[in-house]
Write a protein that holds these residues in place. Structure first.
Motif, PDB file in Angstrom:
ATOM      1  N   PRO A 218     -12.213   5.897   3.823  1.00  0.00           N
ATOM      2  CA  PRO A 218     -11.519   4.631   3.561  1.00  0.00           C
ATOM      3  C   PRO A 218     -11.755   3.650   4.702  1.00  0.00           C
ATOM      4  CG  PRO A 218      -9.961   6.291   4.284  1.00  0.00           C
ATOM      5  CD  PRO A 218     -11.268   6.991   4.115  1.00  0.00           C
ATOM      6  N   GLY A 219     -11.663   2.364   4.400  1.00  0.00           N
ATOM      7  CA  GLY A 219     -11.891   1.339   5.404  1.00  0.00           C
ATOM      8  C   GLY A 219     -10.684   1.075   6.279  1.00  0.00           C
ATOM      9  N   ARG A 220     -10.921   0.470   7.404  1.00  0.00           N
ATOM     10  CA  ARG A 220      -9.871   0.066   8.337  1.00  0.00           C
ATOM     11  C   ARG A 220      -9.788  -1.451   8.339  1.00  0.00           C
ATOM     12  NH1 ARG A 220     -12.135   2.040  13.679  1.00  0.00           N
ATOM     13  NH2 ARG A 220     -10.153   1.226  14.469  1.00  0.00           N
ATOM     14  N   SER A 221      -8.547  -1.929   8.550  1.00  0.00           N
ATOM     15  CA  SER A 221      -8.387  -3.390   8.557  1.00  0.00           C
ATOM     16  C   SER A 221      -8.932  -4.008   9.834  1.00  0.00           C
ATOM     17  CB  SER A 221      -6.899  -3.732   8.410  1.00  0.00           C
ATOM     18  OG  SER A 221      -6.173  -3.248   9.536  1.00  0.00           O
ATOM     19  N   ASN A 222      -8.798  -3.290  10.965  1.00  0.00           N
ATOM     20  CA  ASN A 222      -9.298  -3.785  12.256  1.00  0.00           C
ATOM     21  C   ASN A 222      -8.659  -5.098  12.669  1.00  0.00           C
ATOM     22  OD1 ASN A 222     -11.305  -1.674  12.755  1.00  0.00           O
ATOM     23  ND2 ASN A 222     -12.413  -2.586  11.040  1.00  0.00           N
ATOM     24  N   ALA A 223      -7.505  -5.455  12.085  1.00  0.00           N
ATOM     25  CA  ALA A 223      -6.898  -6.759  12.382  1.00  0.00           C
ATOM     26  C   ALA A 223      -6.469  -6.848  13.842  1.00  0.00           C
ATOM     27  CB  ALA A 223      -5.708  -6.987  11.461  1.00  0.00           C
ATOM     28  N   LEU A 224      -5.813  -5.812  14.355  1.00  0.00           N
ATOM     29  CA  LEU A 224      -5.353  -5.843  15.745  1.00  0.00           C
ATOM     30  C   LEU A 224      -6.531  -5.852  16.716  1.00  0.00           C
ATOM     31  CD1 LEU A 224      -2.354  -3.343  15.569  1.00  0.00           C
ATOM     32  CD2 LEU A 224      -2.326  -5.830  15.379  1.00  0.00           C
ATOM     33  N   ALA A 225      -7.576  -5.073  16.412  1.00  0.00           N
ATOM     34  CA  ALA A 225      -8.748  -5.046  17.295  1.00  0.00           C
ATOM     35  C   ALA A 225      -9.458  -6.376  17.298  1.00  0.00           C
ATOM     36  CB  ALA A 225      -9.691  -3.933  16.848  1.00  0.00           C
ATOM     37  N   ILE A 226      -9.564  -7.014  16.133  1.00  0.00           N
ATOM     38  CA  ILE A 226     -10.234  -8.312  16.069  1.00  0.00           C
ATOM     39  C   ILE A 226      -9.413  -9.360  16.810  1.00  0.00           C
ATOM     40  CG2 ILE A 226     -10.962 -10.135  14.497  1.00  0.00           C
ATOM     41  CD1 ILE A 226     -11.614  -7.958  12.456  1.00  0.00           C
ATOM     42  N   ALA A 227      -8.066  -9.319  16.659  1.00  0.00           N
ATOM     43  CA  ALA A 227      -7.204 -10.294  17.358  1.00  0.00           C
ATOM     44  C   ALA A 227      -7.342 -10.138  18.861  1.00  0.00           C
ATOM     45  CB  ALA A 227      -5.755 -10.105  16.920  1.00  0.00           C
ATOM     46  N   THR A 228      -7.384  -8.884  19.332  1.00  0.00           N
ATOM     47  CA  THR A 228      -7.561  -8.664  20.769  1.00  0.00           C
ATOM     48  C   THR A 228      -8.913  -9.176  21.236  1.00  0.00           C
ATOM     49  OG1 THR A 228      -6.170  -6.696  20.626  1.00  0.00           O
ATOM     50  CG2 THR A 228      -7.567  -6.893  22.569  1.00  0.00           C
TER      51      THR A 228
END
Length: 530
Positions: A218-228
């Motif tokens: 399954p995929g990951r949203s990576n939202a927190l990593a992208i924001a950082t």
């Protein structure tokens, strides 16, 4: 459990390295996707602009192209079934005039698709009338492509609706591909038979998608990593991370670990493939070098054998010459001793005759100054001391120190020291000879002598003696004609055979056999009559 490549082979739908036909074929990232077998519905998750919709559209377009008889932009092996229906709900069709929101437009399309699938299916006779080897006995009802399934409304309700739609599609037995952002659907796909997770990869370091589709993860949203990565305050990122439930955080961490392990495994596989290719290359090179070494070693061994044979032949020739010289010296010394003895006896007799006043030279022959006799040779008449008979020398073997002597109607082989040269003619007086220590037995008449003598494969040095003995046996057996098999080859063996026959006393004529009887590989010899 991740799908294995072997599980894709029997699947009805398999697209290997498929490319969207409208994108630049030199830069587009190929996608490998399959449906059937272990699962019939594929749920793709991942960030936006990651390539989910492109994978959806590629699947639908290539299915339509195949059913239209067009060649698809994919690699082998690839296969596509003939679908009864192909439905797609892709993009946002919200309309102010029709008062349709994003959710409403998607839901309207889903309702029409389900109604069409629930209607009367295509009659069996239609499939039977146009069935080829690519069609199975139970053709799939349709292919369904849903983009952002359940989006545009409350996430909890949207996820619940999406699960219900997927379950209904499973009941209808269709193939389908859907994209979503809902985390709840990832767990649903993992726990539901016939549904499989998939994801599009995203590089957090470069903040760019890789457009590669991974089936089984399954995929990951990576939202927190992208924001950082974009520079959002770490305090705000940590505050946001703290609001995420413990289970969701553990799932994200687990997915992150799985992705890293999969990347490491893929890197290890690529490295193993490179090592295997290098090993095969070195193996081929070593095999070629080994063959070259074997050829060179055989050539050197053959050259060494030839050199040894040449040296051995030269040594044999030297030994033969030394033996001949030694025999010549021995014969000369023996003759001188006998001549001196005869001279002394003649002197005594001469004195006795003079004393009795007899006529000079009446009883004793004049003794001339001795001269060195020539060595014995074929054709000389000799006395065989061991048997007291005269005969004619047929051949002489210098190496063995023996000679073949024809005595009357038979031939015997005796030592040269037992022979004494005699003049041809009647025997006026026979001297008594004491037999030598060596006994000689006359050869009996052979019981069974073949008319064919096979010498193929012999060395030239082996021919003369064995051929001579065979001719003796054939003569004693009363054979009139014999066939000598020497083969064609280089002609060396044939030449030795015919040189032996040329001066042989038992051979009258010889010639090559007829073509059907062996030609130049066989010599037919006629023997003298007994």
């Amino acid at each position: 459990r991740l799908p294995t490549p072997d599980s894709r082979l029997p699947t009805p739908l398999l697209l290997t390295e498929a490319r969207h036909p409208l994108l630049d074929q030199t830069t587009v990232v190929p996608t490998t996707i399959w449906l059937g077998g272990e699962f019939r519905l594929l749920l793709i998750t991942g960030p936006n602009t990651g390539g989910k919709t492109v994978a959806l559209k590629t699947t639908g377009l290539l299915a339509l192209m195949a059913q239209a008889g067009l060649q698809i932009p994919a690699s082998a092996p690839s296969r596509l079934p003939v679908f009864g229906h192909i439905f797609a709900d892709i993009g946002d069709e919200q309309s102010i005039e029709q008062s349709l929101s994003t959710f409403s437009s998607h839901m309207s399309n889903i309702i029409r698709v389900l109604k069409a699938l629930e209607e009367e299916p295509i009659p069996e006779e239609v499939w039977a009338a146009d069935r080829y080897d690519l069609l199975s006995d139970a053709p799939p009802l349709g292919l369904v492509l849903f983009d952002e399934l359940g989006a545009g409304t409350d996430p909890v309700e949207g996820a619940a609706l999406a699960r219900s739609v997927i379950e209904r599609l499973l009941e209808l037995g269709v193939y389908g591909v859907a994209t979503t952002h809902y985390a709840e659907l990832k767990a649903f796909a993992y726990n539901t038979s016939g549904v499989q997770n998939a994801s599009v990869e995203f590089d957090v370091e470069t903040l760019a998608p890789t457009y590669r589709l991974s089936i089984g993860l399954p995929g990951r949203s990576n939202a927190l990593a992208i924001a950082t990565r974009l520079g959002l305050s770490k305090a705000l990122v940590e505050r946001a991370r703290g609001t995420i439930t413990r289970e969701d955080a553990q799932i994200e961490d687990l997915l992150a670990g799985i992705h890293k392990e999969r990347e490491s495994a893929e890197a290890a596989i690529r490295r193993a493939e490179e090592l295997r290719a290098d090993a095969e290359k070195y193996r081929d090179r070593l095999a070629a070098e080994m063959r070259e070494f074997e050829d060179r070693r055989e050539a050197e061994a053959e050259a060494a054998r030839q050199e040894l044979e040449d040296e051995l032949r030269e040594v044999r020739g030297q030994l033969k010459r030394l033996r001949e010289e030694f025999r010549s010296v021995s014969l000369s010394r023996q003759w001188l001793e006998e001549a001196e003895q005869r001279f002394a006896e003649a002197s005594v007799k001469a004195k006795d005759v003079a004393a009795r006043q007899l006529k000079p030279r009446a009883s004793a022959p004049a003794v001339a100054t001795p001269t060195a006799p020539r060595p014995l040779q074929p054709g000389d008449t000799v006395m065989v001391r061991s048997v007291g008979l005269k005969g004619e020398i047929v051949s002489i073997d210098e190496q063995d120190g023996s000679a073949a002597v024809q005595v009357g109607g038979f031939r015997m082989t005796v030592d040269l020291r037992e022979l004494k040269r005699e003049k041809a003619g009647p025997d006026t007086g026979r001297r008594d000879y004491s037999p030598a220590a060596r006994s000689v037995s006359l050869p009996p008449t052979p019981a069974d002598v073949s008319m064919t003598f096979d010498m193929r494969g012999w060395r030239a040095s082996e021919v003369s003696d064995k051929l001579d003995r065979y001719l003796n046996d054939a003569y004693l057996a009363g054979l009139r004609q014999v066939r000598l098999l020497h083969g064609k080859g280089t002609g060396a063996l044939r030449q030795v055979v015919r040189e032996t026959l040329q001066g042989h006393p038992l051979i009258t004529t010889f010639t090559s056999a007829a073509g059907r009887d062996g030609g130049d590989g066989v010599t037919v010899a006629t023997l003298v009559e007994r």
